[in-house]
Scaffold this motif. Sequence first.
Motif, PDB file in Angstrom:
ATOM      1  N   UNK A 193       0.902  -1.230  -0.121  1.00 45.71           N
ATOM      2  CA  UNK A 193       0.118   0.052  -0.200  1.00 45.71           C
ATOM      3  C   UNK A 193       0.945   1.236   0.080  1.00 45.71           C
ATOM      4  N   UNK A 194       1.974   1.119   0.875  1.00 41.46           N
ATOM      5  CA  UNK A 194       2.741   2.430   0.788  1.00 41.46           C
ATOM      6  C   UNK A 194       3.718   2.432  -0.300  1.00 41.46           C
ATOM      7  N   UNK A 195       4.455   1.167  -0.690  1.00 44.94           N
ATOM      8  CA  UNK A 195       5.528   1.576  -1.660  1.00 44.94           C
ATOM      9  C   UNK A 195       5.237   1.027  -3.363  1.00 44.94           C
ATOM     10  N   UNK A 196       4.082   0.225  -3.229  1.00 44.48           N
ATOM     11  CA  UNK A 196       3.849  -0.734  -4.339  1.00 44.48           C
ATOM     12  C   UNK A 196       4.215  -1.947  -4.700  1.00 44.48           C
ATOM     13  N   UNK A 197       4.512  -2.412  -5.948  1.00 42.75           N
ATOM     14  CA  UNK A 197       4.897  -3.709  -6.217  1.00 42.75           C
ATOM     15  C   UNK A 197       6.196  -3.725  -6.124  1.00 42.75           C
ATOM     16  N   UNK A 198       6.723  -4.620  -5.257  1.00 40.83           N
ATOM     17  CA  UNK A 198       8.275  -5.002  -5.529  1.00 40.83           C
ATOM     18  C   UNK A 198       8.954  -5.565  -6.660  1.00 40.83           C
ATOM     19  N   UNK A 199       9.962  -5.390  -6.937  1.00 36.55           N
ATOM     20  CA  UNK A 199      10.663  -5.893  -8.381  1.00 36.55           C
ATOM     21  C   UNK A 199      11.015  -7.408  -7.710  1.00 36.55           C
TER      22      UNK A 199
END
Length: 332
Positions: A193-199
């Motif tokens: 929610x805070x940072x998005x989708x991790x790689x």
Amino acid sequence: MLKLGIIGTNWITQQFVEASEETKSFQLTEVYSRTEGKAKVFADKFQADDVTLTTDLETFFSSEKFSVVYIASPNSLHFSQAKLAIEHGKNVIVEKPSTSNIHEFATLQELAKAKGCFLLEAARHIYEPIFKKIQSYLEENKDQLSGATLSYMKYSSRYDDHLDGKEPNVFTTKFSGGALYDLGVYTIYDAVVLFGIPEKVDYQAEILSSGVDGSGSLTLKYPNFDVNIIVGKTKNSFMPSEIYFGKKTLLLDSGGDINRLSESDEDKHPSEIPTTKSDNPMDSEAIEFARIINENDQDKYAQLSRYARIVNRVLEHARASAGIVFEADKDE
């Protein structure tokens, strides 16, 4: 108020029903349990004489006394129960994680879309005012964001049973248990929610004799920073969680049950950030879920569905990196 049926008669279900009553969001009308005695004990806590008690799932979902079901059974049962609910046209609120693997999750989402039902994953902490304050802080300082460390470790009351050779649900592959699929879900929701989708996702886990993780360290790699997550159910940690903004740090007293926020830099002690928190941490969630259903808010529903899909995919990738296999995986 929306009429509510519940599956699961544990403390978290009680907390959700209490939040529903406090906020006048949902009205409890039907309780399912494998035994009528447990169902009655649960219903009696709310002095609700008109609540129907049911021990058969088909009968339960065929009932016209409720339109929304809250599911808080062991993880591995979520899929089959939610699927049956949707097939009967019920809106579903299911405790996180909603499924054991992404295949089950995708199946439920497609079915819910086809049936015109809501499928909502209960990640209650992201609806609380204190989490909204974190989001606002992040928006104001996003150009300086440089990583995070999130920690959520609590010694489980069921771990002693595991050590004694018993098989509590939360520590077995049969019921899709372990630290990651319990406390870890909170921290992964924080990150998504805070940072998005991790790689990239990597989970180094302490594997118990039952095949699930008792604790572990999870790394989520983003383009310009890492988020390091520490989770566990076999020990206690009192370490705060932190989000980094160069010289400045936002401190959370927990990565899961967040009660206090403060800010610090290299020159001063942490200064508290004023915020509010309800006595019942599920109040905000109950209000929002009821609003989405009543108003048919498809935009907000799409956002929450996206969060849930990403979280469940991260969970599966993390579990795969640690070599954890659930019995539910064999049914794919």
